[in-house]
Design an enzyme around this catalytic site. Structure first.
Site, PDB file in Angstrom:
ATOM      1  N   ASP A   1      -6.908  -0.963  17.628  1.00 15.27           N
ATOM      2  CA  ASP A   1      -5.611  -0.789  16.969  1.00 15.27           C
ATOM      3  C   ASP A   1      -4.988   0.543  17.404  1.00 15.27           C
ATOM      4  OD1 ASP A   1      -3.442  -0.715  15.285  1.00 15.27           O
ATOM      5  OD2 ASP A   1      -4.572  -1.131  13.445  1.00 15.27           O
TER       6      ASP A   1
ATOM      7  N   TYR B   1      -6.860   8.173  12.419  1.00 19.14           N
ATOM      8  CA  TYR B   1      -6.739   6.807  11.941  1.00 19.14           C
ATOM      9  C   TYR B   1      -7.959   5.933  12.287  1.00 19.14           C
ATOM     10  CZ  TYR B   1      -5.704   1.956  11.747  1.00 19.14           C
ATOM     11  OH  TYR B   1      -5.818   0.632  11.471  1.00 19.14           O
TER      12      TYR B   1
ATOM     13  N   GLU C   1       1.790  -6.312  11.585  1.00 20.03           N
ATOM     14  CA  GLU C   1       1.324  -6.147  10.204  1.00 20.03           C
ATOM     15  C   GLU C   1       2.399  -5.543   9.311  1.00 20.03           C
ATOM     16  OE1 GLU C   1      -2.121  -3.601  10.896  1.00 20.03           O
ATOM     17  OE2 GLU C   1      -1.061  -1.923  10.003  1.00 20.03           O
TER      18      GLU C   1
ATOM     19  N   TRP D   1       2.907   6.945  12.119  1.00 20.38           N
ATOM     20  CA  TRP D   1       1.664   6.607  11.405  1.00 20.38           C
ATOM     21  C   TRP D   1       1.269   5.176  11.767  1.00 20.38           C
ATOM     22  CZ3 TRP D   1      -2.756   6.436   9.427  1.00 20.38           C
ATOM     23  CH2 TRP D   1      -3.149   5.488   8.472  1.00 20.38           C
TER      24      TRP D   1
ATOM     25  N   ASP E   1      -6.329  -3.338   1.627  1.00 19.69           N
ATOM     26  CA  ASP E   1      -5.127  -3.248   0.784  1.00 19.69           C
ATOM     27  C   ASP E   1      -4.424  -4.600   0.615  1.00 19.69           C
ATOM     28  OD1 ASP E   1      -4.647  -1.636   3.517  1.00 19.69           O
ATOM     29  OD2 ASP E   1      -2.770  -2.664   3.085  1.00 19.69           O
TER      30      ASP E   1
ATOM     31  N   ASN F   1       0.802  -1.220   0.000  1.00 19.73           N
ATOM     32  CA  ASN F   1       0.000   0.000   0.000  1.00 19.73           C
ATOM     33  C   ASN F   1       0.840   1.277   0.000  1.00 19.73           C
ATOM     34  OD1 ASN F   1      -2.320   1.524   0.169  1.00 19.73           O
ATOM     35  ND2 ASN F   1      -2.779   1.009   2.304  1.00 19.73           N
TER      36      ASN F   1
ATOM     37  N   ARG G   1     -13.669  -4.616  15.770  1.00 18.43           N
ATOM     38  CA  ARG G   1     -12.648  -3.645  16.158  1.00 18.43           C
ATOM     39  C   ARG G   1     -13.320  -2.296  16.375  1.00 18.43           C
ATOM     40  NH1 ARG G   1      -7.532  -1.387  12.565  1.00 18.43           N
ATOM     41  NH2 ARG G   1      -9.055   0.190  11.973  1.00 18.43           N
TER      42      ARG G   1
ATOM     43  N   HIS H   1      -3.298  -9.963   9.151  1.00 22.98           N
ATOM     44  CA  HIS H   1      -3.698  -8.653   8.639  1.00 22.98           C
ATOM     45  C   HIS H   1      -4.631  -8.836   7.437  1.00 22.98           C
ATOM     46  CE1 HIS H   1      -2.001  -4.545   7.024  1.00 22.98           C
ATOM     47  NE2 HIS H   1      -2.992  -4.345   7.869  1.00 22.98           N
TER      48      HIS H   1
ATOM     49  N   HIS I   1      -2.078   1.565  16.316  1.00 20.86           N
ATOM     50  CA  HIS I   1      -1.329   2.029  15.134  1.00 20.86           C
ATOM     51  C   HIS I   1       0.008   2.679  15.473  1.00 20.86           C
ATOM     52  CE1 HIS I   1      -1.746   2.606  10.701  1.00 20.86           C
ATOM     53  NE2 HIS I   1      -2.403   1.487  10.909  1.00 20.86           N
TER      54      HIS I   1
ATOM     55  N   GLU J   1      -8.665 -10.825  10.311  1.00 24.94           N
ATOM     56  CA  GLU J   1      -9.245  -9.511  10.001  1.00 24.94           C
ATOM     57  C   GLU J   1      -9.931  -9.611   8.641  1.00 24.94           C
ATOM     58  OE1 GLU J   1      -6.318  -6.444   9.500  1.00 24.94           O
ATOM     59  OE2 GLU J   1      -7.759  -4.836   9.810  1.00 24.94           O
TER      60      GLU J   1
ATOM     61  N   ARG K   1       0.430 -10.648  13.680  1.00 24.79           N
ATOM     62  CA  ARG K   1      -0.431  -9.914  12.739  1.00 24.79           C
ATOM     63  C   ARG K   1       0.014 -10.007  11.284  1.00 24.79           C
ATOM     64  NH1 ARG K   1      -4.712  -8.222  11.917  1.00 24.79           N
ATOM     65  NH2 ARG K   1      -4.478  -5.980  11.626  1.00 24.79           N
TER      66      ARG K   1
ATOM     67  N   GLU L   1      -3.814  -3.839  19.502  1.00 27.45           N
ATOM     68  CA  GLU L   1      -2.885  -4.048  18.382  1.00 27.45           C
ATOM     69  C   GLU L   1      -1.882  -2.899  18.252  1.00 27.45           C
ATOM     70  OE1 GLU L   1      -4.964  -4.235  14.659  1.00 27.45           O
ATOM     71  OE2 GLU L   1      -3.120  -3.978  13.510  1.00 27.45           O
TER      72      GLU L   1
END
Ligand code: CS2
Ligand code: MG
Length: 412
Positions: free
Chosen positions: A220, A159, A272, A412, A326, A37, A147, A322, A222, A349, A293, A246
């Site tokens: 999550d 996010y 992930e 991110w 994407d 992605n 989630r 994951h 992130h 997921e 993940r 996560e």
């Protein structure tokens, strides 16, 4: 069964996807997902310029040898681009072998260890009422695990929060930034960890009060917290009995998880963005996480991820592959076959792809009562409609990024 042709196909139905298609001298075709992605074209070049010439004439049956050859002979090991490219070759070879055997892939991986795969979906809302609507819509779609992501008061788009929750189930457009923004520059979002940490426990309290204690809930982080912040959040969420928290910290520092683990019994899921077993070495051997993940697509394919998950199984760590949009339908199918076969499956997921994506990729998996099954077609059960794919050329797209109030770039 020799490889006669290897094509790298880029298509952008709802978002960009990169697919490797192998054709053998006896006319079989196999597909592998190579979608990274926001950096898709790097993998296209890696495959087309450096890997495709090595594949022509090889025996498609020799999957392990091809994997080792691509991994070791490059000299430059690991990394997301390399491992996504190897994953695509590996999955395409497994697809071919299973088609040649006349069996669904999971049979070659040891057969089914269960009747279906528990899947979780993404509920989100800018505030609690919107979040509740989204949870209800996911329950209506049959999801049995959900989630939870919400907006944080004072922050603009963040996010994991969908722009249109009521239609989030089937658009393929989950968040404001999804599909990865089709624009020449990444979108900037804002972030404030303190505001997030203050807000989130109340969100989970509200969800448990509304929907009861039994539904598995996930969250999550992130990669946005420091170890001590993550420890604090894990502790604060304990009363709400999460299935997992996560990516609570940027996971390249595996040792950071020691501190988080010492302080909380909230189960942890990570990986992930990982691409080999080495990213998990400390996490697995010290039992610092509960779920792996990694996706088949980003971790060197079925061959490599099966080994990681078998290693994890010795430490009672389960899979939590994951599966955002994407990961293409090809990558999702490979994940479902692997998940059905391994003993230590945890959860999958699952976000539904959009209609255009489903027209490009003809699929044979099923979704019943919150459970996925890859189906019983020989191979992985996905065919690429080349004419459909050709209607959607590549579009420049970036993931968003975020900055703190003072302008500092954050994780991110
Ligand atoms: C996310 C992803 O699915 C998840 O858990 O973290 O949506 C992630 O942001 C994207 O896959 C990035 O490509
Ligand atoms: Mg994630």
């Amino acid at each position: 069964m020799k490889i006669d042709k290897a094509e790298v196909i880029v298509t952008s139905p709802d978002r960009n996807f990169v697919t490797l298609k192998l054709t053998t001298d006896d006319g079989l075709t196999g597909l592998g997902d190579a979608t990274l992605n926001g950096r898709e074209l790097s993998v296209v070049s890696y495959l087309a310029d450096h890997v495709v010439p090595l594949l022509i004439g090889r025996d498609a049956h020799n999957i392990e040898d091809t994997w080792q050859f691509l991994y070791r002979s490059a000299y430059w090991r690991r990394g997301p681009v390399t491992m996504a490219a190897i994953a695509a070759v590996d999955v395409a070879l497994w697809d071919l072998k299973a088609k040649a055997a006349g069996m669904p892939l999971y049979q070659l991986l040891g057969g089914a260890s269960r009747t279906g795969l528990l899947a979780y979906g993404h509920a989100s809302g800018k505030d609690i009422p919107e979040l509740f609507d989204s949870v209800r819509s996911h329950l209506d779609q049959g999801y049995r695990a959900i989630r939870i992501q919400t907006g944080v008061p004072g922050l603009r788009a963040i996010y994991g929060v969908a722009s249109n929750v009521t239609s989030a189930g089937n658009t393929g457009k989950r968040y404001d930034h999804e599909p990865a923004q089709r624009a020449p520059l990444p979108v900037e979002e804002d972030w404030d960890t303190r505001a997030y940490l203050t807000h989130l426990p109340g969100v989970f309290e509200a969800v448990r009060n509304e929907f009861g204690p039994s539904i598995p809930l996930l969250h999550d982080g992130h990669h946005r917290m420091t170890p001590i912040q993550a420890a604090k959040l894990g502790k604060a969420l304990e009363p709400y009995d999460l299935f997992w928290l996560e990516d609570c910290t940027p996971a390249e520092n595996q040792a950071a998880l020691r501190l988080v683990r010492q302080h909380t019994t909230t189960p942890l899921a990570i990986g992930e963005v990982f691409n080999t077993v080495w990213d998990y070495q400390t996490l697995i051997t010290e039992q610092l996480i509960d779920y792996v993940r990694s996706a088949v697509t980003h971790t060197g394919g079925v061959t490599a991820l099966k080994k990681i998950l078998e290693f994890a199984a010795q430490y009672q760590i389960k899979s939590g592959m994951h599966g955002p949009t994407d990961i293409s339908p090809v990558g999702m199918a490979a994940a479902m076959h692997l998940g059905l076969a391994i003993h230590n499956f945890g959860i999958q997921e699952y976000m539904k792809h959009g209609e255009a994506t489903n027209r490009v990729f003809e699929q044979s998996f099923s979704w019943n009562d919150g459970m996925l099954h890859p189906g019983d077609q020989p191979g992985i059960g996905v065919e690429l409609k080349v004419d459909e794919a050709g209607k959607y050329p590549y579009q420049t797209a970036y993931l968003p990024y975020n900055r703190l109030a003072d302008g500092t770039v954050h994780d991110w």
